[in-house]
Design an enzyme around this catalytic site. Structure first.
Site, mmCIF file in Angstrom:
data_model
loop_
_atom_site.group_PDB
_atom_site.id
_atom_site.type_symbol
_atom_site.label_atom_id
_atom_site.label_comp_id
_atom_site.label_asym_id
_atom_site.label_seq_id
_atom_site.Cartn_x
_atom_site.Cartn_y
_atom_site.Cartn_z
ATOM 1 N N ASP A 195 0.838 -1.203 0.000
ATOM 2 C CA ASP A 195 0.000 0.000 0.000
ATOM 3 C C ASP A 195 0.875 1.257 0.000
ATOM 4 O OD1 ASP A 195 0.841 -0.053 2.622
ATOM 5 O OD2 ASP A 195 -1.165 0.121 3.511
ATOM 6 N N ASP A 215 -1.387 -6.211 -0.365
ATOM 7 C CA ASP A 215 -1.344 -5.543 0.938
ATOM 8 C C ASP A 215 -2.732 -4.982 1.257
ATOM 9 O OD1 ASP A 215 0.003 -4.715 3.160
ATOM 10 O OD2 ASP A 215 1.065 -3.060 2.187
ATOM 11 N N GLU A 260 9.128 -4.223 10.693
ATOM 12 C CA GLU A 260 9.528 -2.926 10.123
ATOM 13 C C GLU A 260 10.072 -2.018 11.221
ATOM 14 O OE1 GLU A 260 6.775 -1.082 7.412
ATOM 15 O OE2 GLU A 260 7.917 0.788 7.374
HETATM 16 O O1 KIV Z 1 3.401 -1.277 1.728
HETATM 17 C C1 KIV Z 1 4.589 -1.646 1.744
HETATM 18 O O2 KIV Z 1 5.369 -1.395 0.827
HETATM 19 C C2 KIV Z 1 5.044 -2.393 2.913
HETATM 20 C C3 KIV Z 1 6.503 -2.708 3.010
HETATM 21 C C4 KIV Z 1 7.236 -1.512 3.426
HETATM 22 C C5 KIV Z 1 6.757 -3.870 3.891
HETATM 23 O O3 KIV Z 1 4.267 -2.715 3.750
#
Ligand code: KIV
Length: 278
Positions: free
Chosen positions: A44, A83, A182
């Site tokens: 996301d 995501d 993270e």
């Molecule tokens: O949305 C994304 O790119 C992420 C990564 C930073 C793990 O969640």
């Protein structure tokens, strides 16, 4: 052959590091896949690095599905993870199931990722029970940026470190096949990695995670508005694109582009005939 979640778990068993990158479009996904990256996240983060939002919070299911489909069209081998955006899995288990299913059925992804630990455990369990692999995400969870008070390292203090370890264990128990850590301190990431049987995938979480994930626009030097400490620019594409575009502009203005090399010809007698007729 498509990478499976079992291949990913086996990589941890064999102590083989797991590279993961984000991708948001057909062209980039194709390159990432051809470079043998086993995990592609349609993150996301697309809200910030592709759509120009200030955070990931405005990103919608429709936007995620649109980009997931584009990525899926470019990929042959990598396992693609969609995501789940803000508030698409928080309110009820049925919301979470419905939206996770959209990523698989409409988007064509093979797994979903959602942020949070204990708070999302019930949803993780039900999504996995319904046959959809889930990747967890703890530490700095950008969808909670306002509650967290900014993009900061998580787990430096004892209580928060304990909570992160507990959340990781709960997600493993709930059936997650891997967990993103993270912005967690390297020694805590190492401890969590040792305590879990499923892989940890770090971003700003030190070298001892089972795998590493980066935002593709960060490592390519394409998104330069904010360069996180945890990234490394393997290319500086923003600068290269700027130079190429400026060259194009000046060649168009100076009449040095296009030349006949980039043009199409036709029968000269036909053009003469058209001139005399007209
Ligand atoms: O949305 C994304 O790119 C992420 C990564 C930073 C793990 O969640």
């Amino acid at each position: 052959m498509r990478v499976t979640i079992n291949d990913i778990k086996d990589m941890k068993r064999r102590k083989e590091k797991i590279p993961m990158l984000t991708a948001y479009d057909y062209v980039t996904a194709k390159i990432v896949d051809e470079a043998d990256v086993p995990l592609i996240l349609v993150g996301d983060t697309l809200g910030m690095v592709i759509l120009g939002y200030e955070s990931t919070i405005p990103v919608t299911m429709e936007e995620m599905i649109h980009h997931t489909k584009a990525v899926v069209r470019g990929v042959k081998k990598s396992l693609i993870i969609g995501d789940m955006p803000f508030m698409t899995y928080h309110v009820t288990v049925s919301d979470a199931l419905y939206n996770a299913a959209r990523f698989i059925q409409e988007g064509g992804a093979q797994a979903v990722k959602l942020e949070g630990g204990e708070i999302v455990a019930e949803k993780v369990t039900r999504i996995v029970e319904c046959g959809i692999p889930v990747m967890g995400h703890i530490g700095l969870t950008p969808q909670s940026v306002y509650q967290l008070g900014g993009f900061k390292v998580r787990g430096k203090a004892a209580e928060e470190a304990k909570k992160l370890l507990n959340d990781a264990r709960i997600l493993e128990e709930a059936g997650a096949f891997a967990i993103v850590l993270e912005c967690t301190p390297a020694p805590l990431s190492k401890l969590i990695t040792e305590k879990l049987s499923i892989p940890t995938i770090g971003i700003g979480a030190g070298p001892d995670c089972d795998g590493q994930v980066q935002v593709v626009s960060d490592i390519l030097g394409l998104y330069t508005e904010f360069v996180p400490k945890h990234t490394k620019q393997y290319a500086r594409l923003a600068g290269e694109i700027r130079t190429a575009v400026s060259s194009y502009v000046s060649e168009v203005k100076s009449l040095s582009f296009p030349t006949m090399k980039q043009s199409y010809t036709m029968d000269a007698s036909l053009i003469k005939q058209l001139q005399t007729e007209g």
